[in-house]
Design a protein around this motif. Structure first.
Motif, mmCIF file in Angstrom:
data_model
loop_
_atom_site.group_PDB
_atom_site.id
_atom_site.type_symbol
_atom_site.label_atom_id
_atom_site.label_comp_id
_atom_site.label_asym_id
_atom_site.label_seq_id
_atom_site.Cartn_x
_atom_site.Cartn_y
_atom_site.Cartn_z
ATOM 1 N N LEU A 157 0.350 -2.052 13.295
ATOM 2 C CA LEU A 157 1.229 -1.130 12.526
ATOM 3 C C LEU A 157 2.355 -0.842 13.415
ATOM 4 C CD1 LEU A 157 -1.770 1.386 11.560
ATOM 5 C CD2 LEU A 157 -0.439 -0.365 9.817
ATOM 6 N N ALA A 158 3.465 -1.337 13.171
ATOM 7 C CA ALA A 158 4.766 -1.299 13.948
ATOM 8 C C ALA A 158 5.515 -0.147 13.527
ATOM 9 C CB ALA A 158 5.234 -2.482 13.814
ATOM 10 N N SER A 159 6.029 0.654 14.629
ATOM 11 C CA SER A 159 7.000 1.796 14.353
ATOM 12 C C SER A 159 8.121 1.816 15.060
ATOM 13 C CB SER A 159 6.019 3.090 14.512
ATOM 14 O OG SER A 159 4.977 3.194 13.831
ATOM 15 N N ASN A 160 8.232 0.621 16.037
ATOM 16 C CA ASN A 160 9.343 0.546 16.719
ATOM 17 C C ASN A 160 10.470 -0.153 16.078
ATOM 18 O OD1 ASN A 160 11.133 0.543 19.224
ATOM 19 N ND2 ASN A 160 9.881 -0.877 20.175
ATOM 20 N N TYR A 161 11.269 0.457 15.180
ATOM 21 C CA TYR A 161 12.530 -0.175 14.372
ATOM 22 C C TYR A 161 13.688 0.371 14.956
ATOM 23 C CZ TYR A 161 12.335 4.601 12.528
ATOM 24 O OH TYR A 161 12.481 6.033 12.297
ATOM 25 N N VAL A 162 14.595 -0.533 14.621
ATOM 26 C CA VAL A 162 15.946 -0.197 15.126
ATOM 27 C C VAL A 162 16.701 1.179 14.611
ATOM 28 C CG1 VAL A 162 17.163 -1.538 13.083
ATOM 29 C CG2 VAL A 162 18.391 -1.336 15.270
ATOM 30 N N LEU A 168 18.838 0.725 8.672
ATOM 31 C CA LEU A 168 17.761 1.820 8.007
ATOM 32 C C LEU A 168 18.273 3.066 7.911
ATOM 33 C CD1 LEU A 168 14.570 0.696 10.100
ATOM 34 C CD2 LEU A 168 15.156 0.159 7.688
ATOM 35 N N PRO A 169 19.009 3.363 6.730
ATOM 36 C CA PRO A 169 19.419 4.902 6.556
ATOM 37 C C PRO A 169 18.299 5.589 6.565
ATOM 38 C CG PRO A 169 20.423 3.315 5.039
ATOM 39 C CD PRO A 169 19.225 2.497 5.575
ATOM 40 N N GLY A 170 18.352 6.740 7.467
ATOM 41 C CA GLY A 170 17.447 7.615 7.442
ATOM 42 C C GLY A 170 15.867 7.256 7.928
ATOM 43 N N GLY A 171 15.972 6.043 8.639
ATOM 44 C CA GLY A 171 14.625 5.564 9.420
ATOM 45 C C GLY A 171 13.501 5.324 8.361
ATOM 46 N N LEU A 172 12.227 5.535 9.125
ATOM 47 C CA LEU A 172 10.986 5.038 8.240
ATOM 48 C C LEU A 172 10.313 6.266 8.659
ATOM 49 C CD1 LEU A 172 10.474 1.419 9.054
ATOM 50 C CD2 LEU A 172 11.467 2.382 7.147
ATOM 51 N N LYS A 173 9.416 6.716 7.468
ATOM 52 C CA LYS A 173 8.644 7.711 7.483
ATOM 53 C C LYS A 173 7.084 7.336 7.713
ATOM 54 C CE LYS A 173 12.084 10.116 6.110
ATOM 55 N NZ LYS A 173 13.015 10.891 7.105
ATOM 56 N N VAL A 264 2.151 2.616 3.665
ATOM 57 C CA VAL A 264 2.830 1.981 4.763
ATOM 58 C C VAL A 264 4.062 1.985 4.312
ATOM 59 C CG1 VAL A 264 0.974 0.807 5.902
ATOM 60 C CG2 VAL A 264 2.002 -0.433 3.953
ATOM 61 N N ALA A 265 5.271 1.726 4.998
ATOM 62 C CA ALA A 265 6.719 1.647 4.757
ATOM 63 C C ALA A 265 7.206 0.162 4.311
ATOM 64 C CB ALA A 265 7.423 2.424 5.918
ATOM 65 N N ASN A 266 6.236 -0.591 4.251
ATOM 66 C CA ASN A 266 6.630 -1.922 3.831
ATOM 67 C C ASN A 266 7.699 -2.193 2.926
ATOM 68 O OD1 ASN A 266 4.239 -2.436 5.550
ATOM 69 N ND2 ASN A 266 4.323 -4.396 5.259
ATOM 70 N N GLU A 267 7.607 -1.541 1.743
ATOM 71 C CA GLU A 267 8.527 -1.549 0.569
ATOM 72 C C GLU A 267 10.051 -1.326 1.052
ATOM 73 O OE1 GLU A 267 8.711 -1.014 -4.229
ATOM 74 O OE2 GLU A 267 7.229 0.083 -3.127
ATOM 75 N N ALA A 268 9.681 -0.107 1.683
ATOM 76 C CA ALA A 268 11.164 0.548 1.989
ATOM 77 C C ALA A 268 11.844 -0.369 3.114
ATOM 78 C CB ALA A 268 10.919 2.017 2.519
ATOM 79 N N PHE A 269 11.056 -0.711 4.178
ATOM 80 C CA PHE A 269 11.624 -1.341 5.158
ATOM 81 C C PHE A 269 12.137 -2.842 4.575
ATOM 82 C CE2 PHE A 269 11.135 -4.742 8.586
ATOM 83 C CZ PHE A 269 11.843 -4.188 9.489
#
Length: 433
Positions: A157-162, A168-173, A264-269
């Motif tokens: 499970l990766a949360s270290n995104y740019v 990534l407007p607004g980041g990931l939830k 998970v946030a795969n689709e948005a990412f």
């Protein structure tokens, strides 16, 4: 009049919709996979999202004998998606042509797995991304999905995104579910950066054997790399084909304490990454570069043939940011311009008016020669802006110098006193006996 206005507005909206649809249909995308039928079934949501965004194209086998990207000097596709496995490239397509495809300004999304072929491994290397050894996977004994990775800890499970609004407007939830091979980028790379990194407890190794040391570990592991070449062509390289699948899009994660983390946030990412790679976000457009003399030899002259030393000039340019089919004024406080002759003589930050116009006033250096304005703007996630315009600088003409200057007043006084003394002495000898 009101019905007529409504009809006119409706006609304009229809015309705009038709124009947008026509523009979208011009974007041709080719999807290559080891097994096209399997990819259509397992990655249907991702492929459907491309179609909804106006792309049209084909899904073909990566090893097809009739595969080609180019016919004579015309490229058959604008974008390319590769779900790469162990099969070699077929037809007229090879690594050299894929690099040429990107060098021509086209965009590429490359997703690989641990069994990636040597050709695609070489392609990633040409783009500045190194794929880890065959058979290796990203493992994390602390941040993994207990439902699918309880045995091998390879469903991390990766949360270290740019941190970039352009990517990534607004980041990931929520975290991204990742099962694949690790990537690496040279620390000093000017074109590649990581969109998703491993956690501090992640490492790359084999899942079927004990390991005491790892070549890649922690945030040094890149899971998804983004590359923006100097011609503004874009490439996204993902170390997992599975992360773009329908199953990953619909998955719900469970941590090692069996706590449900939700979807998970795969689709948005993956949607955000593909939009960035296909230049639907983070694109900067510069226009209306202008410079004029504010005060000097020719006040008010716009783009004069040459400046005079010490002129006061104004430089301006309009920059707009395009995303999701719309362009708006770009706002930033780090856009700079230089006045260069071999080395920068002037470097200053441009101020903006919230309407996309960036400008500044500078004093022309007290040095003549052939100068040029240089605006070279590079910001993470945004397309590059490189603008140059040559402008010579001349010295004062002989009739442009001041006739009397303050620093020379003592000399003027001495000359006047000498003349007065000469007249006084002459008058004395002439009028006295």
């Amino acid at each position: 009049m009101a019905p007529a206005s409504a009809l006119l507005a409706a006609a304009l909206l229809c015309a705009a919709a038709v124009a947008a649809a026509a523009a979208g249909q011009q974007q041709r995308v080719l999807v290559l996979a080891d097994d096209p039928a399997a990819i259509k079934a397992s990655h249907s949501k991702f492929l459907a999202s491309l179609k909804q965004r106006g792309y049209r194209g084909d899904v073909k086998a990566i090893g097809s004998k009739g595969l080609q990207l180019k016919e004579w000097d015309d490229w058959l596709y604008d974008k390319l998606v590769i779900f790469g496995g162990s099969k070699a490239l077929g037809g007229a397509v090879d690594v050299e042509q894929l690099v040429e495809f990107v060098d021509a300004g086209h965009d590429l999304l490359l997703a690989v797995d641990s069994g990636v072929s040597e050709e695609l491994r070489a392609l990633a290397d040409q783009l500045g991304v190194d794929v880890d050894a065959s058979g290796h996977a990203v493992i994390d004994h602390f941040s993994y999905d207990a439902a699918t990775g309880a045995k091998d800890r390879a469903s991390v499970l990766a949360s270290n995104y740019v941190q970039s609004e352009a990517v990534l407007p607004g980041g990931l939830k929520a975290p991204v579910l990742y099962r694949g091979v690790g990537l690496s980028i040279a620390p000093g790379s000017e074109t590649a950066f990581a969109a998703l990194r491993g956690s501090p407890t992640a490492y790359s190794g084999r899942t079927d054997a004990a390991q005491t040391e790892a070549k890649l570990a922690g945030p040094a592991i890149t899971l998804v790399a983004l590359v923006q070449l100097r011609n503004n062509a874009r490439v996204a390289v993902a170390g997992s084909v599975d992360m773009l699948s329908d199953a990953a899009f619909a998955a719900e994660a469970t941590d090692r304490n069996n706590k449900n983390l939700g979807r998970v946030a795969n689709e948005a990412f993956c949607s955000a990454i593909s939009k960035w790679a296909f230049q639907e976000r983070g694109v900067l457009r510069a226009s209306n570069l202008s410079h004029r003399v504010v005060s000097g030899a020719h006040p008010g002259a716009v783009k004069p043939e040459r400046y005079r030393i010490n002129d006061e000039v104004e430089f301006s340019v309009e920059i707009r940011e395009c995303a999701d089919g719309a362009c708006k004024p770009f706002k930033a406080s780090d856009v700079q311009v230089e006045l260069v002759m071999l080395d920068p003589y002037v470097r200053t930050t441009l101020s903006h008016d919230d309407a996309g116009r960036f400008s500044t006033q500078v004093k022309v250096p007290d040095s003549y020669g052939v100068f040029k304005w240089v605006l070279d703007y590079r910001r993470l996630g945004y397309s590059y802006i490189e603008l140059t315009e040559t402008v010579p600088i001349r010295p004062f003409k002989h009739n442009e110098y001041e006739r009397f200057i303050v620093q020379a007043y003592p000399y003027y006084t001495s000359i006047a006193s000498m003349m007065a003394g000469f007249l006084a002495v002459g008058a004395f000898f002439l009028w006295t006996k």
